[in-house]
Motif scaffolding. Sequence first.
Motif, PDB file in Angstrom:
ATOM      1  N   VAL A  70      -2.259  -0.286  -6.817  1.00 39.08           N
ATOM      2  CA  VAL A  70      -1.130  -0.197  -7.750  1.00 39.08           C
ATOM      3  C   VAL A  70      -1.344  -1.138  -8.934  1.00 39.08           C
ATOM      4  CG1 VAL A  70       1.343  -0.625  -8.009  1.00 39.08           C
ATOM      5  CG2 VAL A  70       0.492   0.556  -5.978  1.00 39.08           C
ATOM      6  N   ALA A  71      -1.865  -2.344  -8.654  1.00 39.46           N
ATOM      7  CA  ALA A  71      -2.129  -3.309  -9.729  1.00 39.46           C
ATOM      8  C   ALA A  71      -3.180  -2.771 -10.695  1.00 39.46           C
ATOM      9  CB  ALA A  71      -2.572  -4.641  -9.131  1.00 39.46           C
ATOM     10  N   ARG A  72      -4.212  -2.126 -10.176  1.00 40.82           N
ATOM     11  CA  ARG A  72      -5.244  -1.557 -11.048  1.00 40.82           C
ATOM     12  C   ARG A  72      -4.694  -0.364 -11.832  1.00 40.82           C
ATOM     13  NH1 ARG A  72      -8.789  -1.502  -6.255  1.00 40.82           N
ATOM     14  NH2 ARG A  72      -9.866  -3.508  -6.096  1.00 40.82           N
ATOM     15  N   LYS A 154      -7.242  11.931 -18.973  1.00 36.39           N
ATOM     16  CA  LYS A 154      -7.192  13.385 -19.087  1.00 36.39           C
ATOM     17  C   LYS A 154      -6.890  14.051 -17.751  1.00 36.39           C
ATOM     18  CE  LYS A 154      -9.950  17.429 -20.405  1.00 36.39           C
ATOM     19  NZ  LYS A 154     -11.244  17.905 -20.983  1.00 36.39           N
ATOM     20  N   TYR A 155      -7.517  13.548 -16.684  1.00 37.24           N
ATOM     21  CA  TYR A 155      -7.377  14.193 -15.378  1.00 37.24           C
ATOM     22  C   TYR A 155      -6.407  13.457 -14.448  1.00 37.24           C
ATOM     23  CZ  TYR A 155     -11.281  17.116 -16.780  1.00 37.24           C
ATOM     24  OH  TYR A 155     -12.085  18.014 -17.463  1.00 37.24           O
ATOM     25  N   GLY A 156      -5.811  12.385 -14.939  1.00 36.77           N
ATOM     26  CA  GLY A 156      -4.859  11.656 -14.114  1.00 36.77           C
ATOM     27  C   GLY A 156      -5.485  11.001 -12.904  1.00 36.77           C
ATOM     28  N   ILE A 157      -6.689  10.475 -13.064  1.00 35.77           N
ATOM     29  CA  ILE A 157      -7.406   9.839 -11.958  1.00 35.77           C
ATOM     30  C   ILE A 157      -7.010   8.371 -11.873  1.00 35.77           C
ATOM     31  CG2 ILE A 157      -9.674   9.204 -11.050  1.00 35.77           C
ATOM     32  CD1 ILE A 157     -10.802  11.659 -12.450  1.00 35.77           C
ATOM     33  N   ASN A 158      -6.629   7.943 -10.688  1.00 34.85           N
ATOM     34  CA  ASN A 158      -6.330   6.521 -10.482  1.00 34.85           C
ATOM     35  C   ASN A 158      -6.559   6.160  -9.023  1.00 34.85           C
ATOM     36  OD1 ASN A 158      -3.994   7.310  -8.987  1.00 34.85           O
ATOM     37  ND2 ASN A 158      -2.775   7.347 -10.864  1.00 34.85           N
ATOM     38  N   PHE A 159      -6.121   4.977  -8.632  1.00 38.33           N
ATOM     39  CA  PHE A 159      -6.381   4.464  -7.287  1.00 38.33           C
ATOM     40  C   PHE A 159      -5.303   4.860  -6.277  1.00 38.33           C
ATOM     41  CE2 PHE A 159      -8.695   1.720 -10.149  1.00 38.33           C
ATOM     42  CZ  PHE A 159      -9.891   1.494  -9.498  1.00 38.33           C
ATOM     43  N   GLY A 160      -4.281   5.578  -6.708  1.00 41.53           N
ATOM     44  CA  GLY A 160      -3.211   5.929  -5.795  1.00 41.53           C
ATOM     45  C   GLY A 160      -2.395   4.711  -5.405  1.00 41.53           C
ATOM     46  N   THR A 161      -1.722   4.792  -4.276  1.00 46.14           N
ATOM     47  CA  THR A 161      -0.838   3.701  -3.839  1.00 46.14           C
ATOM     48  C   THR A 161      -1.251   3.107  -2.497  1.00 46.14           C
ATOM     49  OG1 THR A 161       0.660   5.295  -2.797  1.00 46.14           O
ATOM     50  CG2 THR A 161       1.126   4.689  -5.077  1.00 46.14           C
ATOM     51  N   GLN A 164      -5.370   0.017   1.226  1.00 50.61           N
ATOM     52  CA  GLN A 164      -6.752  -0.123   1.661  1.00 50.61           C
ATOM     53  C   GLN A 164      -7.452   1.214   1.416  1.00 50.61           C
ATOM     54  OE1 GLN A 164      -4.167  -0.717   4.086  1.00 50.61           O
ATOM     55  NE2 GLN A 164      -4.088   1.522   4.173  1.00 50.61           N
ATOM     56  N   MET A 165      -8.733   1.145   1.080  1.00 52.28           N
ATOM     57  CA  MET A 165      -9.525   2.321   0.701  1.00 52.28           C
ATOM     58  C   MET A 165      -8.984   3.006  -0.543  1.00 52.28           C
ATOM     59  SD  MET A 165     -12.214   2.505   2.453  1.00 52.28           S
ATOM     60  CE  MET A 165     -12.763   4.136   2.011  1.00 52.28           C
ATOM     61  N   GLU A 166      -8.222   2.235  -1.361  1.00 57.13           N
ATOM     62  CA  GLU A 166      -7.710   2.807  -2.606  1.00 57.13           C
ATOM     63  C   GLU A 166      -8.859   3.104  -3.577  1.00 57.13           C
ATOM     64  OE1 GLU A 166      -8.661  -1.227  -3.414  1.00 57.13           O
ATOM     65  OE2 GLU A 166      -7.506  -0.386  -1.767  1.00 57.13           O
ATOM     66  N   ASP A 167      -9.895   2.263  -3.549  1.00 58.73           N
ATOM     67  CA  ASP A 167     -11.034   2.523  -4.432  1.00 58.73           C
ATOM     68  C   ASP A 167     -11.857   3.703  -3.922  1.00 58.73           C
ATOM     69  OD1 ASP A 167     -11.595   0.909  -2.269  1.00 58.73           O
ATOM     70  OD2 ASP A 167     -12.726  -0.587  -3.402  1.00 58.73           O
ATOM     71  N   GLY A 168     -11.920   3.875  -2.593  1.00 55.88           N
ATOM     72  CA  GLY A 168     -12.586   5.050  -2.055  1.00 55.88           C
ATOM     73  C   GLY A 168     -11.905   6.329  -2.497  1.00 55.88           C
ATOM     74  N   ARG A 169     -10.573   6.310  -2.503  1.00 58.48           N
ATOM     75  CA  ARG A 169      -9.819   7.471  -2.965  1.00 58.48           C
ATOM     76  C   ARG A 169     -10.215   7.845  -4.384  1.00 58.48           C
ATOM     77  NH1 ARG A 169      -5.924   8.728  -6.409  1.00 58.48           N
ATOM     78  NH2 ARG A 169      -4.293  10.245  -5.850  1.00 58.48           N
ATOM     79  N   LEU A 366       1.889   4.359   8.789  1.00 53.74           N
ATOM     80  CA  LEU A 366       1.493   5.385   9.754  1.00 53.74           C
ATOM     81  C   LEU A 366       2.182   6.713   9.462  1.00 53.74           C
ATOM     82  CD1 LEU A 366       1.418   3.386  13.111  1.00 53.74           C
ATOM     83  CD2 LEU A 366      -0.357   3.675  11.407  1.00 53.74           C
ATOM     84  N   ASP A 367       3.360   6.622   8.842  1.00 51.16           N
ATOM     85  CA  ASP A 367       4.095   7.850   8.533  1.00 51.16           C
ATOM     86  C   ASP A 367       3.457   8.634   7.392  1.00 51.16           C
ATOM     87  OD1 ASP A 367       5.946   7.328  10.509  1.00 51.16           O
ATOM     88  OD2 ASP A 367       7.242   6.178   9.174  1.00 51.16           O
ATOM     89  N   ILE A 368       2.529   7.990   6.642  1.00 53.89           N
ATOM     90  CA  ILE A 368       1.846   8.713   5.565  1.00 53.89           C
ATOM     91  C   ILE A 368       1.098   9.896   6.132  1.00 53.89           C
ATOM     92  CG2 ILE A 368       0.003   8.540   3.832  1.00 53.89           C
ATOM     93  CD1 ILE A 368       0.807   5.671   3.370  1.00 53.89           C
TER      94      ILE A 368
END
Length: 371
Positions: A70-72, A154-161, A164-169, A366-368
């Motif tokens: 989120v910070a990135r 352009k493509y809306g690419i980011n690290f998500g929320t 952990q493994m946000e950079d992998g995403r 876990l609910d994700i």
Amino acid sequence: MKVAIGIPAFKAHSTIQMCLSSINIQTMRKDIRVVISNDDPGDSYEYLSKQFPDLEIMYLDCTKNGGPGVARNRVIDACNDQYITFIDADDVFYTPYAIENMYRAINQPNVVQSQSIFVQPIKMQDGSVKLYPHMEANHPWTFGRMYNVKFLHKYGINFGTLRQMEDGRMQHCIRLLIDGTQLKINYTKDIAYIWQEGSDHSITRSGADINDGIPVYNFGMCQLGAAIAFKQAIDFAQSKNPFNGNIPKFASEQMVNQYFTYFECKEKCPKFAEQNLWVSKWFYNNCFKPYCSNVSKDILENIFMQMLSAKGKDFKKFPELTFDQWFEKISTSEFNFEELREIHDKLPEEIKEVERKTGQLPDDILDIFKQ
């Protein structure tokens, strides 16, 4: 500016000066904007402008802690520079040429990302420190990478929320999006980045090394986060191009990787073995089965043998289930979501305490998996 350097910062006052010092000596310093994304409400890093007067520093604040991804993302949203790279507040760039080398590699037609080697300090038994290089092209981390900002926007690419493994995403999204197109990644042999993995100041790793020398992060939260990251990347690619032929290949490779994670877990961290099998079943039902109906067992077996050879594993040392037996088990076993909560509740209390302290397991993570 030509290059923005994003720094997610959470209680990073003891290390961020070292990080900025490695930026301050960059050959491209006059073309760099540092963007510090503070992830601790009420904290401030604005005193750093006086300590580093030759750096252009921009400060972004938050209303609540959201984790490194989120910070990135705040940096990406605020960035109007040509390119962007990221560094953690407890890490440093390897040489004064680190940014320049990445910039030269990315500042070319059709190149959307440049990638350099990063090194990890490993403490040896004799007390010495060895710099271990990470040179795998498809590693999931953001270290030593520079991105084209217009491409991300352009493509809306980011690290998500994810925490952990946000950079992998993010890497999986980029890979799935550009495979088969004219867009490409430039790889260089330059070392750009020193990753202080497992340091006392690491937000996600500190204090997690309690499981017989194997960090909880590696086999607990990392596997959960990785599975979600794979699913989110597949959903992203599907939304951008419903006919993306790379999704079955990607999902098949990751299905096989679930087995290698199973092997590693059984070998080094058996406390997570039951959770490991659950995640493999979840991945089969949510990522492999919907997109890989035309992938036969023979094709999957061929992918397994190729990856086995590349990893240099000794087939004879694999645990009680062969790949075929393991795949049969997870593809035919009954599956339900509530099992994961029950499995996690049975983990030792000291593991759950570390997860709470490091913020690796928010109450609802876990609910994700249900989403």
